[in-house]
Structure formats: C-alpha cells, structure tokens
Design an enzyme around this catalytic site. Structure first.
Site, PDB file in Angstrom:
ATOM      1  N   ASP A  48       0.242  -0.960   0.213  1.00 26.01           N
ATOM      2  CA  ASP A  48      -0.211   0.007  -0.171  1.00 26.01           C
ATOM      3  C   ASP A  48       0.899   1.569   0.256  1.00 26.01           C
ATOM      4  O   ASP A  48       0.588   2.222  -0.523  1.00 26.01           O
ATOM      5  CB  ASP A  48      -0.797  -0.215   0.961  1.00 26.01           C
ATOM      6  CG  ASP A  48      -1.772  -1.141   0.891  1.00 26.01           C
ATOM      7  OD1 ASP A  48      -3.642  -1.032   0.757  1.00 26.01           O
ATOM      8  OD2 ASP A  48      -1.704  -1.960   1.447  1.00 26.01           O
ATOM      9  N   GLU A  71      -5.251   6.978   0.330  1.00 30.68           N
ATOM     10  CA  GLU A  71      -5.146   6.890   1.165  1.00 30.68           C
ATOM     11  C   GLU A  71      -4.705   6.556   2.164  1.00 30.68           C
ATOM     12  O   GLU A  71      -4.976   6.819   3.296  1.00 30.68           O
ATOM     13  CB  GLU A  71      -5.772   5.171   1.257  1.00 30.68           C
ATOM     14  CG  GLU A  71      -6.587   4.100   2.358  1.00 30.68           C
ATOM     15  CD  GLU A  71      -7.252   3.582   2.122  1.00 30.68           C
ATOM     16  OE1 GLU A  71      -7.585   2.766   3.121  1.00 30.68           O
ATOM     17  OE2 GLU A  71      -6.833   2.946   0.078  1.00 30.68           O
ATOM     18  N   ASP A 136      -6.092   4.524  -5.341  1.00 31.47           N
ATOM     19  CA  ASP A 136      -6.165   3.620  -3.383  1.00 31.47           C
ATOM     20  C   ASP A 136      -5.445   2.072  -4.307  1.00 31.47           C
ATOM     21  O   ASP A 136      -5.974   2.196  -4.802  1.00 31.47           O
ATOM     22  CB  ASP A 136      -7.453   2.957  -3.216  1.00 31.47           C
ATOM     23  CG  ASP A 136      -7.854   1.894  -2.738  1.00 31.47           C
ATOM     24  OD1 ASP A 136      -6.622   1.401  -1.603  1.00 31.47           O
ATOM     25  OD2 ASP A 136      -8.822   1.799  -1.779  1.00 31.47           O
ATOM     26  N   ASP A 139      -7.199  -1.714  -3.156  1.00 32.61           N
ATOM     27  CA  ASP A 139      -8.195  -1.441  -2.473  1.00 32.61           C
ATOM     28  C   ASP A 139      -8.621  -3.279  -2.734  1.00 32.61           C
ATOM     29  O   ASP A 139      -8.668  -3.462  -3.572  1.00 32.61           O
ATOM     30  CB  ASP A 139      -9.465  -0.980  -3.762  1.00 32.61           C
ATOM     31  CG  ASP A 139     -11.092  -1.005  -2.921  1.00 32.61           C
ATOM     32  OD1 ASP A 139     -10.684  -0.441  -2.327  1.00 32.61           O
ATOM     33  OD2 ASP A 139     -11.768  -2.023  -3.997  1.00 32.61           O
ATOM     34  N   THR A 141      -7.461  -5.008   0.051  1.00 34.28           N
ATOM     35  CA  THR A 141      -5.643  -5.089   0.880  1.00 34.28           C
ATOM     36  C   THR A 141      -6.358  -6.848   1.327  1.00 34.28           C
ATOM     37  O   THR A 141      -5.246  -7.312   2.242  1.00 34.28           O
ATOM     38  CB  THR A 141      -5.447  -3.856   2.215  1.00 34.28           C
ATOM     39  OG1 THR A 141      -5.369  -2.553   1.290  1.00 34.28           O
ATOM     40  CG2 THR A 141      -3.496  -4.726   2.704  1.00 34.28           C
TER      41      THR A 141
END
Length: 352
Positions: A48, A71, A136, A139, A141
């Site tokens: 991420d 995010e 994101d 998206d 995770t």
C-alpha cells in the site's frame, strides 16, 4: 499522442498504475507482507505504502499543480525503521522494463522524499473546483493478502466530476468471469480505463510499454427486475445485508449472487466485464460515508457502460466534497433502464 481529451493524463495514469500493479504483484510472492491493522481495523501492507509513493511520484511529476488524495499516510513508516526500509526497497526497485515508458514516470530518490510523497496524498482533499487525482494503492488489501482479487485505483476529478479512471487488477483474468479464487497466475492481470464520454477499454498488463486493448460493450439495458444480478460481499461489517436480501426479494432476483468480492472497486470491474450488473450499499449506520478512493474511477467505468449510480435517495454522487463521498448516504448501482425499480425496492424495504 492521441487527440482524445485527457490523452496525456490517461497515458501517464495507465503507466503509473501498471508500474504500481507490478510492485504489488512482486510482493504477492512474499510470505511476510509487512502487514498491520490501521485504527479503523483494516489491514495495510508495505505494498500500500510503496504503491502510493510510486503513483504519486509519477502523477506529481507530470502534473505538479494538481491536488492528490491518497488513502495512506506515512506515520507508521516513520515509527518503524524496518517497515520503512522494506517499503523503500520495494518502491525504488520496481520499474517498467521499457525505457521510454519508465522515463515518463518518476521514482523518489530518497526515503524522505518517498515519505513526503505518501503524505502529499494523505493531506489532499477533493473540491468542487480544480483538478484532483484520487488513488487507492491497493483496494481490497485483505483479499490481496490472500492472493485474491484487488485493484490499484487512480482517477482524475475535475470541478467535482470524474473525467479519467484507471483500475489495474493484477489477478483478473481476461474473461467475463470474476471470482476471488479465479486469479491470473501466469500473467499480470488486466487494466480497465475510461475517459468521460469515450467508453471503457480493457487491456492486459505487462512489464513494459502499454499493451493493446479492446473496448468493452455497454451493459444490457434490462426491463425485467428478475434479470438484476446483484454483487455483494458477505464478509462486510459496514453494510446491512438484510436490507440487500429483502430488496432482492422485492425484485425477484437471485441473492446472494455467487459472485462475492471484498474490494469495492472490483465490484465495478465485475459489472464492466459482465459478471454481474448491479450492487447496493445500504450502510448499517446512518452516519457512514464511503471513502472517495473506494469508488472514484470505478464509478466512471460503470457510468460509461450505461450504469446509473445514485445514493439511497436517488441523488447523483458528488465527488467534490473532500476525502469522502460526504453527501452520499449509501448507493444504488444498476443499469439505467432498471435503476428506478431497484431504487424503489430499496426504499420499500428501508421504510418497512
């Protein structure tokens, strides 16, 4: 470069998403993905952070005056030297193997620059005026950590309206079938992208220059509510599945659908490739509002294919209200021809 509107934005966005998708795919083979839970109990991994840094680096380099909403923030990395080192190694090591394509992007040159780029997204807000990119990095995770379906998502919002959307789906096969366990083990998945008013293209992802794609057909405009094919996630902790089920009963359509996807953005993808044609989002709490990065871009794909998207009162979704869809309580997503019937079914159930 194409004369299509937003051609540069689309091209850079596709390259940035493909590179970030490669980054996440590389981490998929790792036993320890460097994960932990955030305050809202959702998992986050070094993928991420690294993917957010990679995408923002490319977008900020190409369009330095644009706002960016991402995010993640870098606070966890700043507090954990090992996590920071692993994220840095991943972010700086993945490049497209086509030099011309990679040269159009950018890679942070220091750890500090990487952290600043991540936080550029964390501080961003979408407004009613100007240009804002939303992303994101991963998206879904939780599904990503299981090797299932997830999406790397990027969109451009101009004056509160979605104008470009790109979703990289590293585990998506190039067929009309979508399932958490049905993953692309031999390739790099598929990318779906759209420019407002110009339809949706799907193309396989690779390791270098962008590969040719095909335009997707519009969704069939149905009139029989029994032909509504709702997609859902039975694992949700924020959605009122009882209302979803009762609304489906009102319509006389199948529920739950065999297609069950955790990632919100992957549900738009499932609609785009024909695995379903609608979904609902009836929150358990009246105060619940979706994050903008969970829907922006995916909504554009669906809309370009003939799907109507509103809140539970039938109002259009406003993408110019900050980091959430603040004016949007819940969602009804369905082919334009049947949207009113689906919306009414939800209203009847909610009022009963």
């Amino acid at each position: 470069m194409s004369t299509q509107p937003y051609s540069k934005e689309l091209h850079i966005a596709r390259l940035a998403v493909q590179r970030a998708a490669l980054l996440t795919k590389q981490l998929l083979s790792a036993v320890d993905k460097g994960s932990f839970d955030k305050i809202d109990s959702t998992p986050v991994t070094i993928a991420d952070f690294a993917a957010q840094a990679s995408i923002i680096a490319a977008i900020h380099n190409a369009f330095p005056d644009d706002e960016i909403v991402g995010e993640e923030d870098s606070s966890a990395l700043r507090q954990d030297a090992t996590l920071l080192e692993r994220t840095w190694e991943l972010a700086r090591s993945v490049h497209l193997d086509d030099e011309t394509s990679e040269a159009q992007l950018y890679t942070p040159s220091t750890k500090d620059e990487m952290l600043q780029l991540i936080d550029l997204g964390a501080k961003g807000n979408a407004g009613r005026t100007g240009r804002t990119w939303t992303l994101d990095p991963v998206d879904g995770t939780a599904a990503f950590m299981r090797g299932q379906q997830y999406a790397v998502c990027l969109s451009l919002i101009e004056d509160g309206q979605q104008v470009v959307g790109v979703l990289g789906c590293p585990n998506l096969l190039g067929t009309g079938h979508v399932a958490e366990e049905l993953v692309d083990k031999d390739g790099y998945g598929q990318m779906l992208s759209a420019v407002v008013g110009h339809g949706v293209q799907m193309q396989p992802m690779g390791t270098g220059a962008l590969l040719p794609g095909t335009m997707l057909p519009s969704v069939p405009q149905i009139s029989d509510p029994r032909e509504v094919r709702l997609i859902d996630t039975q694992a949700t902790e924020t959605t009122n599945l009882e209302v979803h089920g009762k609304a489906a009963a009102q319509l006389g359509c199948l529920w739950p659908n065999p297609v069950d996807l955790w990632s919100a953005q992957m549900r738009y993808v499932a609609i785009a490739v024909g695995a379903c044609n609608a979904f609902l989002k009836v929150p358990l709490k009246e105060s619940y509002r979706s994050k903008i990065w969970d829907h922006s871009g995916g909504m554009l794909l669906a809309a370009e294919l003939g799907v109507k998207i509103t809140d539970l009162e039938g109002n259009p979704v406003d993408c110019g209200l900050g980091r959430t869809l603040a004016g949007c309580h819940g969602m009804v997503v369905a082919p334009a021809s049947i949207h009113g019937r689906v919306l009414e079914a939800v209203r009847v159930v909610r009022q009963s």
